[in-house]
Motif scaffolding. Structure first.
Motif, mmCIF file in Angstrom:
data_model
loop_
_atom_site.group_PDB
_atom_site.id
_atom_site.type_symbol
_atom_site.label_atom_id
_atom_site.label_comp_id
_atom_site.label_asym_id
_atom_site.label_seq_id
_atom_site.Cartn_x
_atom_site.Cartn_y
_atom_site.Cartn_z
ATOM 1 N N PHE A 25 39.747 52.914 33.443
ATOM 2 C CA PHE A 25 40.875 53.384 34.240
ATOM 3 C C PHE A 25 40.496 54.637 35.030
ATOM 4 O O PHE A 25 40.913 54.814 36.184
ATOM 5 N N GLN A 26 39.707 55.527 34.413
ATOM 6 C CA GLN A 26 39.262 56.724 35.131
ATOM 7 C C GLN A 26 38.414 56.341 36.339
ATOM 8 O O GLN A 26 38.573 56.901 37.439
ATOM 9 N N LEU A 27 37.521 55.379 36.142
ATOM 10 C CA LEU A 27 36.683 54.900 37.241
ATOM 11 C C LEU A 27 37.530 54.273 38.336
ATOM 12 O O LEU A 27 37.318 54.517 39.534
ATOM 13 N N ASP A 28 38.515 53.461 37.936
ATOM 14 C CA ASP A 28 39.384 52.811 38.919
ATOM 15 C C ASP A 28 40.209 53.836 39.690
ATOM 16 O O ASP A 28 40.481 53.655 40.889
ATOM 17 N N LEU A 29 40.629 54.896 39.017
ATOM 18 C CA LEU A 29 41.381 55.960 39.694
ATOM 19 C C LEU A 29 40.544 56.578 40.804
ATOM 20 O O LEU A 29 41.031 56.779 41.930
ATOM 21 N N ILE A 71 47.532 52.038 41.525
ATOM 22 C CA ILE A 71 47.490 51.965 42.988
ATOM 23 C C ILE A 71 48.730 52.625 43.587
ATOM 24 O O ILE A 71 48.642 53.418 44.537
ATOM 25 N N LEU A 72 49.891 52.309 43.027
ATOM 26 C CA LEU A 72 51.135 52.895 43.531
ATOM 27 C C LEU A 72 51.122 54.408 43.367
ATOM 28 O O LEU A 72 51.516 55.153 44.275
ATOM 29 N N LEU A 76 43.741 43.203 47.389
ATOM 30 C CA LEU A 76 42.282 43.291 47.294
ATOM 31 C C LEU A 76 41.845 44.113 46.086
ATOM 32 O O LEU A 76 40.899 43.745 45.374
ATOM 33 N N MET A 77 42.525 45.245 45.861
ATOM 34 C CA MET A 77 42.128 46.092 44.731
ATOM 35 C C MET A 77 42.427 45.433 43.393
ATOM 36 O O MET A 77 41.750 45.705 42.395
ATOM 37 N N SER A 78 43.429 44.552 43.344
ATOM 38 C CA SER A 78 43.693 43.846 42.090
ATOM 39 C C SER A 78 42.559 42.898 41.749
ATOM 40 O O SER A 78 42.325 42.600 40.571
ATOM 41 N N LEU A 79 41.850 42.392 42.757
ATOM 42 C CA LEU A 79 40.647 41.609 42.498
ATOM 43 C C LEU A 79 39.547 42.496 41.913
ATOM 44 O O LEU A 79 38.859 42.121 40.965
ATOM 45 N N THR A 139 46.035 43.832 36.433
ATOM 46 C CA THR A 139 46.895 44.213 35.316
ATOM 47 C C THR A 139 48.059 45.073 35.789
ATOM 48 O O THR A 139 48.060 45.597 36.910
ATOM 49 N N SER A 140 49.032 45.257 34.917
ATOM 50 C CA SER A 140 50.149 46.156 35.221
ATOM 51 C C SER A 140 49.654 47.577 35.424
ATOM 52 O O SER A 140 50.194 48.327 36.238
ATOM 53 N N TYR A 141 48.615 47.950 34.688
ATOM 54 C CA TYR A 141 48.058 49.289 34.829
ATOM 55 C C TYR A 141 47.447 49.484 36.216
ATOM 56 O O TYR A 141 47.570 50.553 36.816
ATOM 57 N N THR A 142 46.792 48.458 36.709
ATOM 58 C CA THR A 142 46.192 48.541 38.049
ATOM 59 C C THR A 142 47.261 48.767 39.111
ATOM 60 O O THR A 142 47.110 49.617 39.997
#
Length: 793
Positions: free
Chosen positions: A316-320, A248-249, A233-236, A241-244
């Motif tokens: 990326f900061q927002l996604d974190l 998450i991990l 779900l979060m990849s959507l 991406t590999s960064y995503t």
């Protein structure tokens, strides 16, 4: 000791990222393959933790054993790095059924993961087996996870982005060697005398230990299953991406580490660790429900447009922050459960190695079941769906809580008042868990279709189909003007928009018009089926194979685009092969006269394996003399570095190649690369005669529908050859199996819209290709003029 576990954890996660990347090149990127990899990885760790304390003499110094395990892991890491090509040769020679995928995964992953799983119980023999003493293992476990966080983020954001899998492996081996050296040094400076119980191999358990083992196994099951589901779900939402995936991990592991440290502190001081463990599982019901609610009913509607920022690090900061908002509550509770389970079963006189190994094995075997169950939801029972799967996980967590809390609620018969109070609280909590399970919302079609841009599309598109497949969510939407879009990975992958139709038809028709005898054709990636349909109507195409990884796409999605794809899925000359295209080519002996590739965006994790030098060489080996291979390259949602990598890698393998451009409103939009084994020679008059042949009437009509009415108009889309583009490509980073550079380059530009400048920069080097085109002087002059108008040269 804590620093050793941090180093060990960092090395382990670097290996995990690298090995998964290496093995998916061999056995494919499908849900089946990834389930096999994850199951084997976790299963090996489970066996290692269970077997070592039962077969290794307790009189061996724990730190010396630990050092040898680390050295063994490093040795196998190097062996896998250099031995994988041999494994690939063996695998491709025996074919590719699922059974062989399992065998290959076991051969590669079982030895190192056995040793990884054995490290914790090996060191555990340094610890006394009281609840307070064993709880210290929670701190070591937390340190190990802290190292794992560092390793996963370092591998995903730096080592593999800047270097390659070899360098990442060398870093991990260096960490193993450093940890082993320090452990040997400490072993020489510290005395060790095994406890009487450890020396005798005692496996005596505290009363009620079986219930604790079952609970911690169920905890591991819900943790890994939820991680797989939430990652999907979060990849959507963030972009696949590999960064995503590294992000998450990293956040998930950070939560486990925090929770493990907290649980260790509680376990040292609590008189009833089993009760605390039970309430951890009950609270997990709420934490999982929270995560699902936030992912489906909250975050997709936050007022966020990723394209507003031209610096990926801000996104990326927002996604974190968003990832932590979803994952941390549950991850902390799962992390706390492990040291609490250790404290719950620890009694004086036990072999600490067997104690820790048993709890760790139970937790890990649960994780194996969870990971495989999640894969089964996608592969064997996709009708269950993400919504029902998460409902089931909440129920399982409630059951694991009851296993711990029900006996405690019954209490001491002499304290009936307290027992009744505890029972009432437990009944209310269980009822609340049931309500939370029933309240799990479905995945919104808007999120499936538009992913990270969901909020910007509210009310602008009608989602007419949503499906959960083996490997991805897919959707079909319809615009008010009748345009239909096919969605995968949270974005539009194909559509009936004029610019997309032009690209898809060009890609398909170049594939069968240029070869003299395009009898046997291969199409990589089905999409909306428009490219495959354009190939299928070629009168000289006798057989056509389509390799598509997601079964829902040809079976369901194609029906929504039937008028555009000529009902290609029902064409008797077409065979649809459901598999990763790379795996298909590795395990088939077929040769093809025409190959066209239209894979997912290169920033989608796993897609870059279809753009590597090795993959293009694999295609080349399956191409008949005179055959043609074409490749779609997008300019939108990309950057110059990624486009150069795609074009440069293709042209390295196919030096006899040409670039055709597709424009939208006069601006560059995307490209078609075309390569042959021989120098490209195109007879323009013969091509026009072919289009005028009544046998090609449907092909001519197909081209006319996209505004191309002659051979000259088709060929005027010329945009360069390797000779022209050599200065532009001089700094291109070649994408190889060893570095998969493209997925990291593309992952930095997937929120950008720079197609116009990228194409303009390329056209600066385009020159009319003397010698490529033949025909009458009048025809060639007309084509030269058309190309010069289009390129400005």
């Amino acid at each position: 000791m804590l620093l050793l576990f941090i180093g060990s954890g960092a090395a382990a996660l670097i290996y995990e990222v690298v090995w998964f990347q290496l093995l998916q090149l061999v056995i494919g990127s499908s849900a089946i393959s990834m389930g096999v990899l994850l199951g084997t990885f976790m299963g090996g760790m489970c066996l290692g933790s269970f077997l070592l304390p039962r077969y290794l003499d307790a009189r061996q110094h724990p730190l010396r054993v630990y050092a040898f395990l680390e050295l063994g892991i490093g040795a196998v890491g190097l062996l896998l790095l250099f031995g994988m090509p041999l494994v690939s040769v063996i695998y491709t020679s025996i074919g590719g059924p699922v059974f062989f995928r399992v065998i290959i995964a076991i051969i590669c992953l079982l030895p190192p993961t056995l040793m990884m799983g054995a490290t914790l119980p090996a060191v555990a023999r340094f610890v006394e087996t009281s609840p307070q003493g064993v709880s210290w293992m929670g701190f070591f476990y937390g340190g190990n996870i802290a190292g794992a966080v560092f390793g996963s983020l370092t591998a995903g954001f730096y080592l593999l982005r800047v270097y390659d899998m070899a360098i990442a492996t060398y870093v991990a081996v260096a960490l193993n060697v450093a940890v082993a050296a320090i452990a040997m040094l400490l072993a020489g400076k510290s005395s060790y005398t095994p406890s009487e119980s450890a020396a005798s191999g005692s496996d005596e358990r505290a009363p009620g230990s079986t219930a604790v083992y079952v609970t911690i196994a169920l905890s591991g099951m819900t943790a890994l299953a939820a991680e797989v589901l939430w990652t999907r779900l979060m990849s959507l939402l963030f972009g696949a991406t590999s960064y995503t995936f590294a992000l998450i991990l990293g956040v998930f592991l950070a939560g486990l580490g925090i929770g493990s440290s907290v649980g260790a502190a509680i376990g040292r001081s609590s008189a009833q660790p089993r009760v605390v463990l039970g309430w951890c599982q009950m609270l997990l019901c709420g934490a999982m429900a929270w995560a699902v609610y936030v992912l489906t009913s909250s975050l997709p509607y936050w007022p966020i447009n990723p394209s507003l920022s031209h610096d990926p690090w801000f996104n990326f900061q927002l996604d974190l922050i968003r990832c932590a908002y979803v994952v941390l509550p549950a991850a902390i509770l799962w992390g706390a459960s492990f040291p609490l389970a250790l404290a719950s079963v620890a009694t004086p006189g036990q072999d600490p190695g067997r104690l820790v190994g048993g709890v760790y094995a139970a937790n890990t075997i649960g994780a194996v079941v969870g990971a495989m169950s999640a894969a089964m939801f996608f592969v064997a029972m996709p009708e269950i769906g993400t919504q029902r799967a998460q409902m089931l996980l909440i129920v399982i967590s409630a059951v694991s809580a009851l296993i711990m809390l029900a006996p405690a609620a019954a209490g001491d018969p002499a304290k009936k008042g307290m027992a009744w109070g505890a029972t009432i609280v437990l009944v209310l909590a269980t009822g609340a868990a049931g309500l939370l399970a029933r309240s799990v919302p479905s995945v919104p079609g808007l999120l499936v279709a538009y992913g990270r841009y969901s909020v910007t599309w509210i009310g602008l598109s009608n989602i007419i189909y949503v499906g959960e497949g083996r490997n991805a969510f897919v959707a079909v939407s319809e615009m008010p003007n009748g345009v239909r879009n096919y969605h995968n990975a949270g974005k539009v992958q194909a559509s009936s928009e004029p610019q997309d139709m032009r690209l898809q038809r060009m890609l398909g028709h170049f594939t069968h018009l240029i070869p003299k005898n395009p009898s046997n054709a291969l199409v990589i990636g089905f999409g909306a089926g428009v490219t495959a349909g354009a190939v299928s109507i070629g009168p000289d195409v006798k057989t056509q194979t389509i390799a598509e990884i997601e079964p829902l796409v040809p079976r369901v999605v194609s029906t929504y685009f039937g008028q555009h794809n000529y009902e290609v899925a029902k064409n008797p000359k077409v065979t649809i092969h459901v598999d990763d295209a790379r795996h298909f080519l590795l395990t088939t002996n077929q040769m093809f006269d025409a190959v066209t590739s239209d894979p997912l965006d290169p920033w989608v994790k796993g897609a870059a394996t279809l753009y590597t030098e090795e993959f293009f060489n694999l295609v080349r080996r399956h191409l008949n003399p005179g055959g043609v291979v074409t490749l779609f390259v997008q300019l939108y949602e990309s950057n110059t570095e990624a486009v150069k990598s795609e074009v440069g890698t293709f042209m390295k393998v196919f030096p006899n190649s040409v670039v055709w451009g597709n424009t939208n409103n006069g601006q560059g939009y995307d490209l078609v690369l075309m390569g042959q084994l021989e120098p490209i020679r195109i007879d323009v008059d013969a091509l026009q005669a072919k289009l005028d042949d009544p046998r090609y009437a449907q092909v001519k009509q197909s081209l006319a529908e996209i505004g191309i009415n002659s051979a000259i108009e088709l060929l005027s889309n010329y945009a360069g050859t390797p000779v022209d583009l050599a200065p532009w490509l001089k700094d291109a980073m070649i994408n190889t199996d060893r570095n998969l550079r493209l997925q990291y380059l593309a992952g930095m530009g997937f929120n950008l819209y720079q197609s116009g400048p990228i194409y303009a920069g390329m056209l600066q080097y385009a020159r009319y290709p003397d010698g490529m085109f033949t025909g009458s002087p009048e025809t060639l002059q007309a084509l030269r003029d058309a190309i010069q108008r289009a390129t400005g040269r």
